[in-house]
Design an enzyme around this catalytic site. Structure first.
Site, mmCIF file in Angstrom:
data_model
loop_
_atom_site.group_PDB
_atom_site.id
_atom_site.type_symbol
_atom_site.label_atom_id
_atom_site.label_comp_id
_atom_site.label_asym_id
_atom_site.label_seq_id
_atom_site.Cartn_x
_atom_site.Cartn_y
_atom_site.Cartn_z
ATOM 1 N N SER A 45 0.852 -1.178 0.000
ATOM 2 C CA SER A 45 0.000 0.000 0.000
ATOM 3 C C SER A 45 0.890 1.232 0.000
ATOM 4 C CB SER A 45 -0.879 -0.012 1.259
ATOM 5 O OG SER A 45 -1.494 1.242 1.485
ATOM 6 N N TYR B 106 -3.089 -0.486 10.067
ATOM 7 C CA TYR B 106 -2.952 -0.815 8.648
ATOM 8 C C TYR B 106 -1.571 -0.409 8.138
ATOM 9 C CZ TYR B 106 -4.192 -0.887 3.653
ATOM 10 O OH TYR B 106 -4.233 -1.140 2.301
#
Length: 261
Positions: A144, A157
């Site tokens: 990501s 995350y």
């Protein structure tokens, strides 16, 4: 274009029942790969398999949680016996819990890290054993932009995806001698059903993403197909430990003033 031909290859895509995982699986199958999809929701699996098969792709589905080591081992063994070797592993299954760090329950933090980091480790370890025997394999971890940047309310995350970037580099270091390439894809902001509510005209976050992205748009899920095919194919045989950011240029720039065209 034989460098990108995936005929005869079997690709296991975790969380390939919807969203970006499905878009990458579509790309791999369009290049000739046989699909093996994992998920945890029966209805989503049924819909996904219909989607793939309606396009003429060969696809099988298995329901299990990638964080459960015993189940993961059992199903990897079943897949190998029923279908054959896994040539390509895409560690796509993931979750996010948006909560400020000061109030986030530790249980939620652990769950995000378990799914987004420990799950890819479990699946990579299991599949790499057969890849080492075969002296060939491709592992693609879905990282990501949060593997590189921080952002408000996504501490778990970002911690998991940052760890996944480093796991990618370490597995590449250990397994390169076995002709296994371990790389990552870092998606930017994509137009999916999850982002639909914030992609409407006038929404502050929609304006922020369009202004922050040099390409001046959200990504289309299909934009990920090329990177997935490249990292799964012979074209990337000497590419190892890298993360390819498919983000429209966000990470390349500090941004622009609001009054700049």
């Amino acid at each position: 274009m034989n460098l990108f031909n995936l005929k005869g290859k079997r690709a296991l895509v975790t969380g390939g029942t919807h969203g970006l995982g499905m878009a990458m699986a579509d790309g791999l199958a369009s290049a000739g790969a046989e699909l093996v999809i994992t998920g945890t929701t029966p209805s989503k699996m049924e819909d996904a398999l219909k989607h793939y098969r309606d396009q003429g792709f060969k696809a099988s589905g298995y329901l299990f949680d990638v964080t459960n080591e015993e189940d993961a081992k059992k199903y990897v063994d079943i897949i190998s016996k029923e279908l054959g070797d896994i040539h390509i592993l895409v560690n796509n299954a993931g979750i996010i819990k948006r909560e400020l760090a000061i109030t986030m329950p530790v249980e939620d933090f652990r769950r995000v890290v378990d799914v987004d980091l420990v799950g890819p480790f479990i699946m990579s370890q299991l599949v790499a054993k057969q890849m080492i025997e075969r002296k060939e394999g491709k592992i693609i971890n879905i990282c990501s932009m949060m593997s590189e940047l921080g952002r408000n309310s996504v501490s778990a995350y970002a911690a998991a995806k940052g760890g996944l970037k480093m796991l990618t580099q370490n597995l590449a270091t250990e397994w390169a001698k076995h002709n296994i390439q371990v790389n990552g894809i870092g998606p930017g902001y994509f137009a999916t059903s999850q982002t639909a509510p914030i992609r409407v005209d006038g929404h502050p976050f929609n304006e922020f993403i369009i202004n922050r992205t040099p390409a001046a748009r959200w990504g289309d899920p299909e934009d990920l197909a090329g990177a997935a095919i490249f990292l799964a194919s012979k074209a990337s045989d000497f590419v190892n430990g890298q993360v390819v950011y498919v983000d429209g240029g966000i990470l390349a720039t500090i941004g622009k003033p609001s009054n700049e065209d």
